[in-house]
Design a protein around this motif. Structure first.
Motif, mmCIF file in Angstrom:
data_model
loop_
_atom_site.group_PDB
_atom_site.id
_atom_site.type_symbol
_atom_site.label_atom_id
_atom_site.label_comp_id
_atom_site.label_asym_id
_atom_site.label_seq_id
_atom_site.Cartn_x
_atom_site.Cartn_y
_atom_site.Cartn_z
ATOM 1 N N ARG A 177 35.951 47.727 -6.305
ATOM 2 C CA ARG A 177 36.770 48.988 -6.470
ATOM 3 C C ARG A 177 38.007 49.182 -6.844
ATOM 4 O O ARG A 177 38.728 48.077 -6.752
ATOM 5 N N GLU A 230 25.589 48.485 -10.732
ATOM 6 C CA GLU A 230 25.435 50.096 -10.435
ATOM 7 C C GLU A 230 26.783 50.434 -10.106
ATOM 8 O O GLU A 230 27.504 49.586 -9.508
ATOM 9 N N GLU A 235 29.558 53.721 -8.886
ATOM 10 C CA GLU A 235 29.899 54.854 -8.062
ATOM 11 C C GLU A 235 31.124 55.378 -8.396
ATOM 12 O O GLU A 235 31.945 54.751 -9.012
ATOM 13 N N ARG A 294 29.614 58.806 -5.235
ATOM 14 C CA ARG A 294 28.312 59.005 -5.627
ATOM 15 C C ARG A 294 27.896 58.262 -7.112
ATOM 16 O O ARG A 294 28.702 57.709 -7.584
ATOM 17 N N ARG A 295 26.483 58.004 -6.894
ATOM 18 C CA ARG A 295 26.354 57.055 -8.037
ATOM 19 C C ARG A 295 26.422 57.716 -9.298
ATOM 20 O O ARG A 295 26.372 59.062 -9.614
ATOM 21 N N SER A 324 33.134 53.707 -2.017
ATOM 22 C CA SER A 324 33.648 53.933 -3.593
ATOM 23 C C SER A 324 34.284 55.707 -3.095
ATOM 24 O O SER A 324 34.342 56.105 -4.246
#
Length: 898
Positions: free
Chosen positions: A142, A166, A168, A172-173, A290
């Motif tokens: 992060r 993946e 974020e 949110r993704r 995140s």
């Protein structure tokens, strides 16, 4: 609607693609009009940089009016493109009556980084002295950043990974893509994805933001293949990310991966592997990890990895996504006392479920394709692949979970630890594959054939997950070249696969040996020496040529030409002579039913197979050279092809016209590849039909012969035999598995025997698309929808339906790069046939109707002379041939003329 309209704009086959690194992208569009015989005669394209108003000062290309009927693969010819820039375009056309269309709605493409030197990001990974690089847990990274109170105009996020990632942003993704960055030949090519996050930053109402990423091993570092190899490409996961922000005041900002990022492995994904499955412990969840204000003081610094940016490329195909959700059809209590969900369909993807259980409760899902003959859960054919998902509950309320970095091939799910009774509404199967555009539809009067067609489509969906895999369930899931080449024509009917195969073929070329040899699998993860079998390596030639035929895509021939010629020259150097290929290892007619006991290889002589494919690939290279204007090469390979054909005849065909290989496959190849002509060809075709009849209307062919078997029978006077083969229900046959309840195509004709026992544990996939190549015959022969080799891509269509097929109706529909094409027919009890044809604007067709020369024919209830520009031509075989332009037509062929 009389005026022509421009619709469905595409760039490199894709709608509004992001992150392109193609210097001259190609544009295409479709046309709409209700007027028949409509043709485009000219077009005009305007392209503007970052401007949907197309103000003149922002135009980077205005083609002006160009006299051309091309509406696909039109190459951008404007100013040099800039990196991370959105290019908006629109099109208008003129038709053959001189009418000008209105401008189309606008579309766009956005470039990625066009030069490796523009990367300011560094590859990062958790510091090795703080987080074990070999840890099974997913890594989490992060970083917080600020937009300094400025108004964001556009924000584009570029990302890739060593492993799977993946992303974020502010909790949110980012996007809905799965298994990014995809599987490529990582040492040569690594895809970068681009995401438009403008709305996420411009509408946030905050200046401080957080980017986060989760990393798993995936194909890069995880276990691959049946030999248990891992870390094939590298032993360190890594993330590369660069966020480009453009502000309204004209300034730009970049947020990039570097040592300032923080990392941990102390998150909920405790293990994830392609074959193994995933273990998720909800007690390790990181709420808000995140988001702004998260306390990452317990996290560790990231460190940089020394890796070149030169292998980075823009994304080249559609992404892998969830495309459908399936609910269980039943909950089974097996004789062994286990609880099993039945999804009703063999699928590829993942289960999602919701539970409300105490903290620490362990829930386990095992995935399998079939039940055994007693009705118990069966996982023997998975070999060492576990396909296991474990979830440890957080407690305190409802919890919903779906795996992130693994996929399974399954119809049945065994549940352990779940509270009884099971509520099937708490579970769903999410179908996952490359998000290709559906393009084909086939149906007929026989529901068994319709089920077969659905099985073919499901087999393609399950195995087209970023690469064309051989199976999606066991410890393999590899891009076998032979499987891909035999199925590609069927694949191109069912879905738009041009970008999918263009990507994969570039990896094939990247993996190709300096000698021109082609690996058995692409990407290549097998041992050294696993390369260059006939029919497998020929994917290097057959696949590009097929994409050209189906889409009219000349660029794929240009890009793959070196690979294509390299393969032919490799073969040329292998044999005892220049013309016969009789050396090396070959799979032969793999899984042929005429094989000796305990052998996977059919009885067809391997040197016959090798030389036949040598001739075929050489002929395609000669044609490719001609298409590309390489006249010397065309002449060279055409001359070589002629000599191979003569050598094949001298070696394998007797003076009386008999073939040395007394097998169905031998005859199929000789006929399919044009290795015999005249009376010899007729004799070989008659002999093949006799061989099929002698087997009680059954096939004995394997991977090499089966894809072409019905085609050569139908094209050489034995369509009735081909029909009886396809309608055969008894083993071995396509409908045998349908009769057994299959919902996909099996690897073996008798994967499940009539008594319910299994062919084998060793190599017995129930989702293996190769034998689904018969779908090509359903479209092209039965329904009669085909392309013209001389005008490929469905610009010129060939309609040759065969209503003498033991059915009362059949219909095929194909959405080509020009639009919807339909070929259908139906029969009445008195033998009259009604044909249904539809052609999109800017195309024409040649129609050939069998057994129509001495019968009355009406087109839209009118005399053909009132509809057609030229009268129908009567052929010697009793058929009638005529030309059609765009539009819809109903053709009735009725009673005989007096």
């Amino acid at each position: 609607m009389r005026a022509m309209m421009v619709t469905e704009l595409r760039c490199e086959y894709l709608k509004n693609p992001m992150g392109l690194t193609v210097s001259r992208p190609r544009l295409g569009w479709k046309l709409l009009t209700d007027r028949r015989n409509a043709l485009q005669t000219a077009y005009r394209i305007q392209v503007a940089a970052e401007d949907e108003t197309f103000a003149e000062e922002n135009l980077v290309w205005d083609s002006g009016r160009l006299e051309s009927d091309e509406s696909a693969h039109v190459e951008y010819a404007g100013e040099e493109l800039k990196s991370v820039t959105r290019y908006v375009y629109r099109v208008r056309v003129w038709d053959d009556q001189g009418e000008e269309s209105p401008w189309s709605d606008s579309a766009y493409w956005e470039t990625g980084l066009l030069n490796a030197a523009e990367w300011r990001a560094r590859w990062i990974t958790p510091a090795a002295d703080k987080v074990d690089p070999a840890a099974k847990e997913a890594f989490y990274l992060r970083r917080e950043f600020e937009t300094d109170g400025k108004k964001v105009r556009r924000a584009t996020l570029l990302a890739t990974a060593l492993g799977l990632y993946e992303l974020e942003l502010d909790g949110r993704r980012v996007g809905d893509s799965l298994f990014t960055p995809g599987w490529t030949s990582y040492d040569h090519r690594l895809q970068v994805q681009a995401y438009d996050v403008t709305d996420r930053l411009a509408g946030a109402g905050e200046d401080r933001h957080v980017l986060g990423a989760a990393l798993a091993d995936g194909w890069y570092k995880g276990r691959l293949g049946w030999e248990g190899r891992s870390a094939i490409y590298g032993d360190r996961r890594g993330l590369l990310l660069q966020l480009h922000i453009r502000y309204d005041d004209g300034t730009e900002g970049i947020v990039a991966t570097d040592e300032s990022w923080r990392a941990t492995a102390n998150g909920p994904i405790r293990m994830s592997g392609i074959y193994e499955g995933e273990t998720y412990d909800a007690s390790f969840e990181l709420p808000g990890w995140s988001e702004r204000g998260f306390d990452d003081s317990g996290w560790h610094p990231a460190e940089t990895l020394d890796r070149s940016m030169d292998t980075l490329i823009g994304e080249q195909s559609e992404r892998v996504k969830v495309t459908e959700t399936i609910r269980p059809v039943s909950v089974i209590s097996t004789p062994a006392g286990e609880t099993v969900l039945d999804l009703g369909q063999n699928m590829v993807g993942r289960m999602v479920f919701t539970v409300n259980m105490p903290a620490g409760t362990k829930l386990t899902l095992h995935h399998a394709e079939v039940l055994d003959r007693e009705g118990n859960f069966y996982a023997g054919n998975l070999r060492t692949a576990r396909q296991e998902v474990t979830y440890l509950c957080r407690g305190g309320g409802a919890e919903t979970y779906r795996p992130s970095f693994t996929f399974q091939g399954f119809r049945y799910v065994r549940l352990t630890g779940f509270p009884e009774p099971i509520d099937p509404d708490d579970f769903a199967g999410e179908v996952i594959h490359t998000d290709m555009r559906p393009t084909g539809f086939f149906e007929c009067s026989d529901p068994r054939i319709n089920r077969l067609q659905r099985n073919i489509v499901w087999g393609q969906r399950g195995n087209f997950l970023d690469i064309p895999t051989d199976c999606p369930q066991r410890d393999e899931r590899l891009g076998w070249t032979g499987d891909a080449q035999v199925f590609i024509r069927t694949a191109a009917f069912n879905y738009g696969v041009a970008p999918f195969f263009a990507k994969w073929l570039k990896d094939l070329a990247a993996e190709q040996l300096p000698s021109g040899g082609v690996p058995f699998v692409v990407p290549d993860i097998l041992d050294e020496g696993s390369h260059s079998s006939a029919a497998w390596g020929d994917a290097a030639v057959i696949c590009p040529w097929t994409i050209y035929q189906c889409y009219g895509d000349k660029r794929i021939l240009e890009e793959q030409y070196g690979s294509m010629t390299g393969w032919v020259e490799y073969i040329r150097s292998q044999g005892d002579s220049e013309l016969l290929w009789n050396t090396g290892f070959h799979f032969g007619d793999w899984l042929g039913l005429d094989a000796k006991e305990n052998s996977y290889v059919g009885a067809t002589p391997r040197d016959l197979i090798c030389t036949a494919f040598f001739a075929y690939s050489t002929s395609l290279v000669a044609k490719t050279a001609a298409v590309l204007g390489r006249e010397e090469d065309a002449a060279k390979y055409e001359e070589l092809h002629g000599r191979i054909v003569r050598a094949f005849a001298d070696e394998f065909i007797t003076p009386s016209g008999r073939l040395a290989g007394h097998t169905q496959t031998s005859h199929v190849l000789a006929l399919m590849f044009g290795l015999a002509e005249g009376e010899t060809r007729k004799r070989l075709a008659d002999t093949l039909a006799e061989y099929v009849r002698a087997e009680g209307m059954h096939l004995t062919t394997g991977f090499v012969g089966t894809p072409y078997l019905c085609h050569v029978l139908s094209e050489n006077g034995h369509h009735d035999v081909a029909v009886q083969l396809v309608l055969q229900e008894e083993y071995p046959s396509w409908l045998y598995s349908v009769k057994q309840g299959a919902t996909t195509i099996w690897e073996h004709w008798d994967g499940i025997k009539p008594d319910g026992s299994f062919w084998s544990d060793d190599m017995n996939s129930y989702n293996h698309y190769a034998y689904g190549a018969v779908g090509d015959w359903l479209y092209r022969a039965l329904a009669g929808l085909d392309t013209d080799e001389n005008e490929p891509g469905c610009k010129r269509i060939v309609l040759r339906p065969k209503p003498d097929s033991g059915l009362t109706h059949a219909r095929a529909q194909y959405d080509s790069v020009y639009g919807k094409t339909v070929s259908g027919w139906s029969k009445t009890a008195d033998g009259a046939v009604t044909y249904e044809f539809e052609l999109p604007p800017n195309t024409t067709a040649r129609v050939r109707l069998p057994d129509a020369a001495n019968k009355k024919m009406r087109i839209d209830e009118r005399d053909p002379a009132e509809v057609l520009a030229a009268p129908p031509t009567r052929e010697e075989d009793g058929s009638v041939t005529f030309e059609l332009g765009s539009g819809r037509y109903t053709v009735k062929v009725g009673e005989k003329r007096p």
